[in-house]
Write a protein that holds these residues in place. Structure first.
Motif, PDB file in Angstrom:
ATOM      1  N   LYS A  32       0.830  -1.214   0.000  1.00  0.00           N
ATOM      2  CA  LYS A  32       0.000   0.000   0.000  1.00  0.00           C
ATOM      3  C   LYS A  32       0.859   1.255   0.000  1.00  0.00           C
ATOM      4  CE  LYS A  32      -4.084  -1.987   2.186  1.00  0.00           C
ATOM      5  NZ  LYS A  32      -4.897  -2.066   3.398  1.00  0.00           N
ATOM      6  N   ASN A  33       1.953   1.253   0.753  1.00  0.00           N
ATOM      7  CA  ASN A  33       2.864   2.406   0.794  1.00  0.00           C
ATOM      8  C   ASN A  33       3.561   2.611  -0.549  1.00  0.00           C
ATOM      9  OD1 ASN A  33       2.274   3.132   3.460  1.00  0.00           O
ATOM     10  ND2 ASN A  33       3.768   1.688   4.262  1.00  0.00           N
ATOM     11  N   ILE A  34       3.995   1.503  -1.167  1.00  0.00           N
ATOM     12  CA  ILE A  34       4.639   1.582  -2.481  1.00  0.00           C
ATOM     13  C   ILE A  34       3.658   2.157  -3.496  1.00  0.00           C
ATOM     14  CG2 ILE A  34       5.488   0.173  -4.410  1.00  0.00           C
ATOM     15  CD1 ILE A  34       6.774  -1.668  -2.244  1.00  0.00           C
ATOM     16  N   LEU A  35       2.425   1.651  -3.487  1.00  0.00           N
ATOM     17  CA  LEU A  35       1.408   2.106  -4.431  1.00  0.00           C
ATOM     18  C   LEU A  35       1.126   3.599  -4.246  1.00  0.00           C
ATOM     19  CD1 LEU A  35      -0.473   1.122  -6.700  1.00  0.00           C
ATOM     20  CD2 LEU A  35      -2.199   0.708  -4.936  1.00  0.00           C
ATOM     21  N   LYS A  36       1.044   4.040  -2.990  1.00  0.00           N
ATOM     22  CA  LYS A  36       0.812   5.456  -2.696  1.00  0.00           C
ATOM     23  C   LYS A  36       1.959   6.307  -3.259  1.00  0.00           C
ATOM     24  CE  LYS A  36       0.870   6.668   1.614  1.00  0.00           C
ATOM     25  NZ  LYS A  36       0.555   6.914   3.022  1.00  0.00           N
ATOM     26  N   ASP A  37       3.203   5.850  -3.079  1.00  0.00           N
ATOM     27  CA  ASP A  37       4.367   6.579  -3.593  1.00  0.00           C
ATOM     28  C   ASP A  37       4.356   6.645  -5.124  1.00  0.00           C
ATOM     29  OD1 ASP A  37       5.230   7.005  -1.008  1.00  0.00           O
ATOM     30  OD2 ASP A  37       6.748   5.401  -1.057  1.00  0.00           O
ATOM     31  N   ILE A  38       3.986   5.541  -5.762  1.00  0.00           N
ATOM     32  CA  ILE A  38       3.941   5.508  -7.232  1.00  0.00           C
ATOM     33  C   ILE A  38       2.861   6.450  -7.738  1.00  0.00           C
ATOM     34  CG2 ILE A  38       3.341   4.045  -9.214  1.00  0.00           C
ATOM     35  CD1 ILE A  38       4.905   1.789  -7.730  1.00  0.00           C
ATOM     36  N   ARG A  39       1.716   6.477  -7.074  1.00  0.00           N
ATOM     37  CA  ARG A  39       0.637   7.395  -7.486  1.00  0.00           C
ATOM     38  C   ARG A  39       1.090   8.854  -7.342  1.00  0.00           C
ATOM     39  NH1 ARG A  39      -4.114   4.834  -8.551  1.00  0.00           N
ATOM     40  NH2 ARG A  39      -4.536   2.867  -7.503  1.00  0.00           N
ATOM     41  N   LYS A  40       1.869   9.157  -6.285  1.00  0.00           N
ATOM     42  CA  LYS A  40       2.398  10.515  -6.101  1.00  0.00           C
ATOM     43  C   LYS A  40       3.387  10.857  -7.208  1.00  0.00           C
ATOM     44  CE  LYS A  40       2.254  11.104  -1.132  1.00  0.00           C
ATOM     45  NZ  LYS A  40       3.074  11.037   0.068  1.00  0.00           N
ATOM     46  N   GLU A  41       4.279   9.920  -7.488  1.00  0.00           N
ATOM     47  CA  GLU A  41       5.312  10.135  -8.495  1.00  0.00           C
ATOM     48  C   GLU A  41       4.716  10.309  -9.893  1.00  0.00           C
ATOM     49  OE1 GLU A  41       9.065   7.675 -10.438  1.00  0.00           O
ATOM     50  OE2 GLU A  41       8.265   7.029  -8.514  1.00  0.00           O
ATOM     51  N   HIS A  42       3.627   9.631 -10.158  1.00  0.00           N
ATOM     52  CA  HIS A  42       2.997   9.647 -11.479  1.00  0.00           C
ATOM     53  C   HIS A  42       1.601  10.274 -11.405  1.00  0.00           C
ATOM     54  CE1 HIS A  42       6.118   7.140 -13.319  1.00  0.00           C
ATOM     55  NE2 HIS A  42       6.119   6.466 -12.186  1.00  0.00           N
ATOM     56  N   ARG A  43       1.531  11.462 -10.843  1.00  0.00           N
ATOM     57  CA  ARG A  43       0.246  12.150 -10.635  1.00  0.00           C
ATOM     58  C   ARG A  43      -0.564  12.320 -11.920  1.00  0.00           C
ATOM     59  NH1 ARG A  43       0.187  14.468  -5.496  1.00  0.00           N
ATOM     60  NH2 ARG A  43       2.229  14.971  -4.676  1.00  0.00           N
ATOM     61  N   LYS A  44       0.111  12.498 -13.049  1.00  0.00           N
ATOM     62  CA  LYS A  44      -0.594  12.765 -14.304  1.00  0.00           C
ATOM     63  C   LYS A  44      -0.972  11.483 -15.050  1.00  0.00           C
ATOM     64  CE  LYS A  44       1.157  17.366 -14.872  1.00  0.00           C
ATOM     65  NZ  LYS A  44       1.758  18.369 -15.719  1.00  0.00           N
ATOM     66  N   ALA A  45      -0.644  10.339 -14.492  1.00  0.00           N
ATOM     67  CA  ALA A  45      -1.011   9.071 -15.138  1.00  0.00           C
ATOM     68  C   ALA A  45      -2.512   8.867 -15.061  1.00  0.00           C
ATOM     69  CB  ALA A  45      -0.288   7.912 -14.453  1.00  0.00           C
ATOM     70  N   ARG A  46      -3.065   8.272 -16.100  1.00  0.00           N
ATOM     71  CA  ARG A  46      -4.507   8.014 -16.147  1.00  0.00           C
ATOM     72  C   ARG A  46      -4.874   6.818 -15.265  1.00  0.00           C
ATOM     73  NH1 ARG A  46      -8.540   9.007 -20.198  1.00  0.00           N
ATOM     74  NH2 ARG A  46      -7.406  10.938 -20.506  1.00  0.00           N
ATOM     75  N   HIS A  47      -4.037   5.755 -15.302  1.00  0.00           N
ATOM     76  CA  HIS A  47      -4.338   4.532 -14.548  1.00  0.00           C
ATOM     77  C   HIS A  47      -3.068   3.992 -13.892  1.00  0.00           C
ATOM     78  CE1 HIS A  47      -8.247   4.284 -16.557  1.00  0.00           C
ATOM     79  NE2 HIS A  47      -7.605   4.561 -17.675  1.00  0.00           N
ATOM     80  N   VAL A  48      -3.234   3.436 -12.693  1.00  0.00           N
ATOM     81  CA  VAL A  48      -2.153   2.697 -12.026  1.00  0.00           C
ATOM     82  C   VAL A  48      -2.747   1.330 -11.675  1.00  0.00           C
ATOM     83  CG1 VAL A  48      -0.526   2.624 -10.116  1.00  0.00           C
ATOM     84  CG2 VAL A  48      -1.131   4.826 -11.132  1.00  0.00           C
ATOM     85  N   VAL A  49      -2.473   0.380 -12.541  1.00  0.00           N
ATOM     86  CA  VAL A  49      -3.025  -0.970 -12.453  1.00  0.00           C
ATOM     87  C   VAL A  49      -2.039  -1.850 -11.705  1.00  0.00           C
ATOM     88  CG1 VAL A  49      -3.601  -2.957 -13.901  1.00  0.00           C
ATOM     89  CG2 VAL A  49      -4.319  -0.679 -14.583  1.00  0.00           C
ATOM     90  N   TYR A  50      -2.556  -2.823 -10.938  1.00  0.00           N
ATOM     91  CA  TYR A  50      -1.607  -3.668 -10.210  1.00  0.00           C
ATOM     92  C   TYR A  50      -2.110  -5.084  -9.976  1.00  0.00           C
ATOM     93  CZ  TYR A  50      -4.478  -2.878  -6.027  1.00  0.00           C
ATOM     94  OH  TYR A  50      -5.513  -2.827  -5.123  1.00  0.00           O
ATOM     95  N   ALA A  51      -1.123  -5.917  -9.637  1.00  0.00           N
ATOM     96  CA  ALA A  51      -1.387  -7.263  -9.130  1.00  0.00           C
ATOM     97  C   ALA A  51      -0.253  -7.560  -8.163  1.00  0.00           C
ATOM     98  CB  ALA A  51      -1.395  -8.282 -10.262  1.00  0.00           C
ATOM     99  N   TYR A  52      -0.581  -8.238  -7.085  1.00  0.00           N
ATOM    100  CA  TYR A  52       0.487  -8.691  -6.199  1.00  0.00           C
ATOM    101  C   TYR A  52       0.164 -10.078  -5.672  1.00  0.00           C
ATOM    102  CZ  TYR A  52      -2.289  -7.306  -2.060  1.00  0.00           C
ATOM    103  OH  TYR A  52      -3.263  -7.175  -1.110  1.00  0.00           O
ATOM    104  N   ARG A  53       1.235 -10.740  -5.240  1.00  0.00           N
ATOM    105  CA  ARG A  53       1.100 -12.095  -4.708  1.00  0.00           C
ATOM    106  C   ARG A  53       1.982 -12.219  -3.480  1.00  0.00           C
ATOM    107  NH1 ARG A  53       3.121 -17.550  -7.670  1.00  0.00           N
ATOM    108  NH2 ARG A  53       2.340 -19.022  -6.119  1.00  0.00           N
ATOM    109  N   LEU A  54       1.359 -12.634  -2.374  1.00  0.00           N
ATOM    110  CA  LEU A  54       2.058 -12.852  -1.104  1.00  0.00           C
ATOM    111  C   LEU A  54       1.675 -14.249  -0.618  1.00  0.00           C
ATOM    112  CD1 LEU A  54       1.341  -9.397   0.513  1.00  0.00           C
ATOM    113  CD2 LEU A  54       3.624 -10.311   0.081  1.00  0.00           C
ATOM    114  N   GLY A  55       2.538 -15.226  -0.856  1.00  0.00           N
ATOM    115  CA  GLY A  55       2.207 -16.596  -0.487  1.00  0.00           C
ATOM    116  C   GLY A  55       0.960 -17.042  -1.221  1.00  0.00           C
TER     117      GLY A  55
END
Length: 123
Positions: A32-55
């Protein structure tokens, strides 16, 4: 496959830019912290799509793209390549031309494959 560092790959289709990021994560809170930082860094991006896997736990999100065209295909890549404890995020800057659901899905998959290829090259 184990991800030990951060990998990045750029894919461009019809003036849209897809920046794929692959990185290790320890838990959902770190993600969640990484995603928040990426959204800040890329404020003008239209979409920030993701997938993650933990175990055995995993999650994906299309972030406003047509359902099933972005997050879920990225998750399928993580599962298929057996990449665990990692996040795959694709930042999209819209280039002015709609790609359509099929082209969009193929482009998100290609962006994910491009960044996973960088991981495989370094393994």
């Amino acid at each position: 496959m184990i991800v030990e560092g951060k990998y990045e790959a750029l894919t461009e289709v019809m003036k849209s830019k897809f920046i794929a990021l692959l990185m290790p994560i320890k838990d959902e809170e770190e993600f969640k912290n990484i995603l928040k930082d990426i959204r800040k860094e890329h404020r003008k991006a239209r979409h920030v799509v993701y997938a993650y896997r933990l175990g055995q736990s995993y999650k994906s999100n299309d972030d406003g793209e047509p359902k099933g065209t972005a997050g879920r295909p990225l998750l399928e890549l993580l599962l298929k390549k057996d990449i665990n404890n990692s996040a795959l995020i694709v930042v999209r800057y819209f280039g002015g031309t709609k790609l359509g659901a099929g082209r969009l899905l193929r482009t998100y998959v290609q962006a994910g494959v491009n960044v996973i290829n960088k991981l495989e090259e370094n393994s």
